[in-house]
Write an enzyme that holds these catalytic residues in place. Structure first.
Site, PDB file in Angstrom:
ATOM      1  N   SER A 165      14.343  21.934 -16.224  1.00 27.20           N
ATOM      2  CA  SER A 165      12.919  22.589 -16.697  1.00 27.20           C
ATOM      3  C   SER A 165      13.525  23.994 -17.210  1.00 27.20           C
ATOM      4  CB  SER A 165      12.358  23.063 -15.289  1.00 27.20           C
ATOM      5  OG  SER A 165      11.141  24.077 -15.490  1.00 27.20           O
TER       6      SER A 165
ATOM      7  N   GLU B 106       9.390   8.580 -17.257  1.00 27.41           N
ATOM      8  CA  GLU B 106       8.045   8.909 -17.192  1.00 27.41           C
ATOM      9  C   GLU B 106       7.414   8.715 -18.802  1.00 27.41           C
ATOM     10  OE1 GLU B 106       7.509  12.994 -14.726  1.00 27.41           O
ATOM     11  OE2 GLU B 106       9.339  12.923 -16.026  1.00 27.41           O
TER      12      GLU B 106
ATOM     13  N   HIS C 299       0.792  -1.059  -0.138  1.00 27.17           N
ATOM     14  CA  HIS C 299      -0.161   0.073   0.086  1.00 27.17           C
ATOM     15  C   HIS C 299       1.055   1.290   0.076  1.00 27.17           C
ATOM     16  CE1 HIS C 299      -3.138  -2.749   1.127  1.00 27.17           C
ATOM     17  NE2 HIS C 299      -2.239  -3.290   2.067  1.00 27.17           N
TER      18      HIS C 299
ATOM     19  N   LYS D 256      15.406  21.849 -11.033  1.00 26.13           N
ATOM     20  CA  LYS D 256      14.682  20.776 -11.495  1.00 26.13           C
ATOM     21  C   LYS D 256      15.557  19.710 -12.136  1.00 26.13           C
ATOM     22  CE  LYS D 256      10.849  19.551 -11.025  1.00 26.13           C
ATOM     23  NZ  LYS D 256       9.715  20.141 -11.721  1.00 26.13           N
TER      24      LYS D 256
END
Ligand code: ARG
Length: 461
Positions: free
Chosen positions: A282, A295, A161, A288
């Protein structure tokens, strides 16, 4: 026959040529030309069989072999002129062959149809693609095992979980993916058996009137046998669907791993770093570092599932035998091949670029009462029924949480207050190292078992 219609292969029966739009709509050459190698290989095998059986002359075969050799060079060098008028890869090559060698080129299509030709080409193409995918999968699985070996004893929190559950080693965690990708490799190997069957000889749908030798062609192409039924041979694309299903499962596994990589890279978790060559920055936020590769892999998974759905849907309404619908099988298939091969190539490389932050893994472990089950098991070994032990440990966890310490941060006196069965040997089970070492059976996370699993994995590779 008008001179205008003359350029069409089937001009004999037609009163007018198609419009430019219909031509563009029905043509496939823009995408099926990528099967040119397979098309030539299939034609050579077919022509050799025709000559052996005396259906064409030895001189015809010699001309065909020479002509197809020239065409290979032209295509390879980018000199071949592909024509939309000639619809697909098959007619483009055949027309050029005839231009090069004359009548012998016109004899190549004896006893053959584009229907069995295209089915053969796709199968040859897929068989090659599966071989490439298997080689990359092996490289990737090797990289997983290499990293698992380095981290065989590195403790990290195992989650259920997405909450800290029990300690595992990072090596053990990576080997879970090794198992998934090994099953994927098995699926591709199994799929290949059904891909490697020869449709040629089925001709348009019913077979052919010439005394052909299909077994010879199959052997020539390295196929495992012939498709038994001519109608089935030219029409079904279940082997392509099966391939896309194997690709989908593989990408599903890639996507799960990607999701974990993204989480692990998050500075709030900070379990790993991925080498800069797999990340991007970024345009606005200077701080970043984004995990673009995992992804994108997670995103591209949907695209491969889509191809599986396309092919299933493409097939479901088709009566026997060949229908032009099947021309739509290629783009999804090719894109699935490209997506999977690119993804595997990058992932094999990326495993090498992973640095583990063992300190952060350890810190996360110390916050989650990850050895609570070990304490319960300790009490069971002292004679307490498991459900009672579960209750006792629950109280101890509550107390530790209030005090802001881990279970091992409670004093012996405090621990004893929850159960008189607890002795001073309890601390050995409350440590992460003790918890790991205790799971010492095949499939367990004890570093000793992880090393044994790595040895078995290397053997399987
Ligand atoms: N380009 C076609 C395909 O991809 C080749 C087979 C065409 N056969 C036909 N009867 N129109 O399926």
């Amino acid at each position: 026959m008008t001179s205008n219609a003359n350029q069409y292969t089937w001009a004999g029966r037609f009163a007018e040529p198609v419009s430019d739009l219909v031509k563009r709509y029905t043509a496939s050459v823009d995408f099926d030309k990528r099967m040119w190698r397979q098309d030539i290989r299939g034609s050579l095998a077919h022509a050799r069989m025709l000559a052996r059986k005396g259906i064409i002359a030895a001189q015809d075969l010699a001309d065909i072999e020479r002509g197809l050799g020239v065409i290979s060079e032209e295509i390879e060098a980018g000199r071949f002129v592909w024509s939309l008028d000639l619809e697909d890869v098959h007619l483009n090559i055949e027309k050029r062959l005839t231009a090069l060698i004359g009548d012998a080129g016109k004899r190549l299509h004896t006893g053959r149809s584009r229907n069995d030709q295209v089915a053969t080409d796709i199968r040859l193409y897929l068989r090659d693609a599966i071989d490439d995918i298997q080689a990359l999968l092996k490289q990737f699985r090797n990289a997983l095992v290499d990293l698992a070996e380095k981290e065989a004893a590195t403790p990290m929190p195992g989650f259920t979980h997405l909450q800290v559950a029990q300690p595992v080693t990072f090596g053990h965690h990576l080997l879970a993916y090794f198992e998934m990708f090994s099953r994927d490799a098995e699926r591709f190997a199994d799929c290949k058996k059904r891909v490697a069957r020869l449709p040629l000889g089925a001709a348009a749908l019913a077979g052919t009137t010439y005394p052909i030798d299909r077994e010879f062609v199959a052997a020539e192409l390295g196929f495992e046998g012939v498709c038994e039924n001519s109608l089935d041979a030219v029409s079904d694309r279940d082997f392509a669907i099966e391939f896309c299903a194997a690709c989908s499962l593989l990408m599903m596994h890639v996507s799960r791993l990607s999701e974990e990589l993204v989480l692990w890279m998050n500075p709030a978790i900070g379990f790993i770093r991925i080498a800069d060559r797999f990340c991007t920055g970024s345009s606005i936020m200077p701080q970043k570092k984004n995990p673009d590769v995992p992804e994108l892999a997670r995103g591209k998974t949907g695209r491969v599932y889509g191809h599986l759905m396309s092919l299933l849907t493409l097939m479901k309404g088709q009566p026997l035998a060949y229908n032009k619908d099947n021309q739509e099988d290629k783009e999804p298939l090719f894109d699935a091949v490209d997506t999977v091969t690119d993804t595997l190539r990058i992932f094999a490389d990326m495993m090498d670029g992973i640095t583990v932050r063992a300190d952060n893994m350890e810190a996360a472990l110390s916050q989650g009462f990850a050895t609570a089950t070990d304490l319960a098991d300790y009490l069971v070994k002292m004679g307490l029924p498991f459900r009672d032990a579960h209750e006792v440990v629950g109280q101890a966890v509550k107390a530790a949480e209030l005090r802001g310490v881990d279970l091992s941060g409670l004093s012996l006196g405090e621990l004893k207050s929850f159960s008189p069965l607890i002795g001073d040997d309890v601390y050995s089970v409350l440590t992460v190292a003790g918890s790991l070492a205790a799971r010492n059976h095949i499939g367990g996370t004890a570093p000793e078992q992880v090393r044994a699993a790595i040895a078995r994995a290397r053997f399987r590779l």
